[in-house]
Design a protein around this motif. Structure first.
Motif, PDB file in Angstrom:
ATOM      1  N   UNK A   1       7.135 -43.407 -23.140  1.00  0.00           N
ATOM      2  CA  UNK A   1       7.070 -42.822 -21.806  1.00  0.00           C
ATOM      3  C   UNK A   1       5.906 -43.383 -21.014  1.00  0.00           C
ATOM      4  N   UNK A   2       6.136 -43.583 -19.729  1.00  0.00           N
ATOM      5  CA  UNK A   2       5.067 -43.832 -18.778  1.00  0.00           C
ATOM      6  C   UNK A   2       4.686 -42.441 -18.283  1.00  0.00           C
ATOM      7  N   UNK A   3       3.589 -41.889 -18.815  1.00  0.00           N
ATOM      8  CA  UNK A   3       3.227 -40.511 -18.524  1.00  0.00           C
ATOM      9  C   UNK A   3       2.747 -40.310 -17.094  1.00  0.00           C
ATOM     10  N   UNK A   4       2.374 -41.380 -16.392  1.00  0.00           N
ATOM     11  CA  UNK A   4       1.976 -41.230 -14.999  1.00  0.00           C
ATOM     12  C   UNK A   4       3.185 -40.925 -14.119  1.00  0.00           C
ATOM     13  N   UNK A   5       4.360 -41.431 -14.530  1.00  0.00           N
ATOM     14  CA  UNK A   5       5.589 -41.210 -13.761  1.00  0.00           C
ATOM     15  C   UNK A   5       6.621 -40.387 -14.519  1.00  0.00           C
ATOM     16  N   UNK A   6       6.320 -40.051 -15.792  1.00  0.00           N
ATOM     17  CA  UNK A   6       7.243 -39.339 -16.674  1.00  0.00           C
ATOM     18  C   UNK A   6       8.619 -40.008 -16.688  1.00  0.00           C
ATOM     19  N   UNK A   7       8.586 -41.330 -16.883  1.00  0.00           N
ATOM     20  CA  UNK A   7       9.809 -42.108 -16.978  1.00  0.00           C
ATOM     21  C   UNK A   7       9.799 -42.909 -18.263  1.00  0.00           C
ATOM     22  N   UNK A   8      10.988 -43.085 -18.819  1.00  0.00           N
ATOM     23  CA  UNK A   8      11.157 -43.891 -20.022  1.00  0.00           C
ATOM     24  C   UNK A   8      11.864 -45.182 -19.630  1.00  0.00           C
ATOM     25  N   UNK A   9      11.242 -46.341 -19.865  1.00  0.00           N
ATOM     26  CA  UNK A   9      11.935 -47.600 -19.578  1.00  0.00           C
ATOM     27  C   UNK A   9      13.142 -47.763 -20.502  1.00  0.00           C
ATOM     28  N   UNK A  10      14.077 -48.599 -20.085  1.00  0.00           N
ATOM     29  CA  UNK A  10      15.287 -48.809 -20.881  1.00  0.00           C
ATOM     30  C   UNK A  10      15.050 -49.662 -22.121  1.00  0.00           C
ATOM     31  N   UNK A  11      14.253 -50.721 -22.010  1.00  0.00           N
ATOM     32  CA  UNK A  11      14.130 -51.693 -23.088  1.00  0.00           C
ATOM     33  C   UNK A  11      13.077 -51.343 -24.114  1.00  0.00           C
ATOM     34  N   UNK A  12      13.309 -51.775 -25.341  1.00  0.00           N
ATOM     35  CA  UNK A  12      12.378 -51.494 -26.430  1.00  0.00           C
ATOM     36  C   UNK A  12      11.028 -52.171 -26.205  1.00  0.00           C
ATOM     37  N   UNK A  13      11.004 -53.368 -25.626  1.00  0.00           N
ATOM     38  CA  UNK A  13       9.733 -54.065 -25.399  1.00  0.00           C
ATOM     39  C   UNK A  13       8.868 -53.289 -24.411  1.00  0.00           C
ATOM     40  N   UNK A  14       9.438 -52.819 -23.325  1.00  0.00           N
ATOM     41  CA  UNK A  14       8.681 -52.031 -22.348  1.00  0.00           C
ATOM     42  C   UNK A  14       8.209 -50.720 -22.962  1.00  0.00           C
ATOM     43  N   UNK A  15       9.052 -50.111 -23.773  1.00  0.00           N
ATOM     44  CA  UNK A  15       8.651 -48.880 -24.449  1.00  0.00           C
ATOM     45  C   UNK A  15       7.508 -49.141 -25.426  1.00  0.00           C
ATOM     46  N   UNK A  16       7.560 -50.247 -26.125  1.00  0.00           N
ATOM     47  CA  UNK A  16       6.501 -50.617 -27.065  1.00  0.00           C
ATOM     48  C   UNK A  16       5.184 -50.801 -26.325  1.00  0.00           C
TER      49      UNK A  16
ATOM     50  N   UNK B   1      14.790 -42.826 -26.537  1.00  0.00           N
ATOM     51  CA  UNK B   1      13.621 -43.325 -27.263  1.00  0.00           C
ATOM     52  C   UNK B   1      14.039 -44.416 -28.234  1.00  0.00           C
ATOM     53  N   UNK B   2      13.413 -45.586 -28.123  1.00  0.00           N
ATOM     54  CA  UNK B   2      13.756 -46.713 -28.977  1.00  0.00           C
ATOM     55  C   UNK B   2      12.675 -47.026 -30.005  1.00  0.00           C
ATOM     56  N   UNK B   3      11.428 -46.590 -29.747  1.00  0.00           N
ATOM     57  CA  UNK B   3      10.330 -46.857 -30.672  1.00  0.00           C
ATOM     58  C   UNK B   3       9.309 -45.727 -30.582  1.00  0.00           C
ATOM     59  N   UNK B   4       8.711 -45.429 -31.714  1.00  0.00           N
ATOM     60  CA  UNK B   4       7.598 -44.489 -31.796  1.00  0.00           C
ATOM     61  C   UNK B   4       6.546 -45.148 -32.682  1.00  0.00           C
ATOM     62  N   UNK B   5       5.287 -45.056 -32.266  1.00  0.00           N
ATOM     63  CA  UNK B   5       4.198 -45.721 -32.986  1.00  0.00           C
ATOM     64  C   UNK B   5       3.119 -44.698 -33.296  1.00  0.00           C
TER      65      UNK B   5
END
Length: 127
Positions: free
Chosen positions: A36-51, A115-119
């Motif tokens: 998540x981008x917590x500043x905008x509360x949005x989840x990008x579609x791609x795994x790389x952006x999420x990572x 959600x595609x990745x969690x670290x």
């Protein structure tokens, strides 16, 4: 030594009942962090952006704890689709170029379908 709790202000922390990070005895334990981008509360579609987003959130929590990605000793990656994992390698390799932590990758279902990745990481606070 006292325990210190670090929050990102994410609504999930309050709803579920956890801290983004806990600092105790020179260790920083960072909770599983999704993209998540917590500043905008949005989840990008791609795994790389999420990572990238997950690592940025983790990096900020570590900074708030007096540590950094360079002091990570253990990292756990959870991906919802193992075939997505190679897209993250250049990102994780750059993020942990200095630390070279022990690492594990697990493929499992995550809390929400987007959600595609969690670290999750464990780091030291430098002396």
């Amino acid at each position: 030594m006292p325990v210190r709790h670090i929050s990102t202000g994410s609504p999930f922390e309050a709803q579920i009942g956890y801290s983004r990070a806990v600092v105790v005895d020179g260790w920083v334990f960072v909770a599983g962090t999704t993209g998540y981008d917590y500043t905008q509360m949005q989840m990008p579609d791609g795994v790389a952006a999420q990572c990238r987003n997950a690592l940025a959130t983790i990096s900020k929590a570590l900074q708030d704890a007096g540590s950094s990605l360079d002091h990570v000793v253990r990292v756990n990656y959870i991906v919802s689709d193992a075939e997505d994992w190679p897209e993250c390698w250049p990102i994780t390799s750059a993020a942990f170029a200095k630390a070279k932590p022990a690492a594990t990758m697990i493929s499992a279902g995550l809390q929400n379908p987007e959600m595609k990745i969690e670290i999750e990481v464990t780091a030291r606070v430098p002396a």
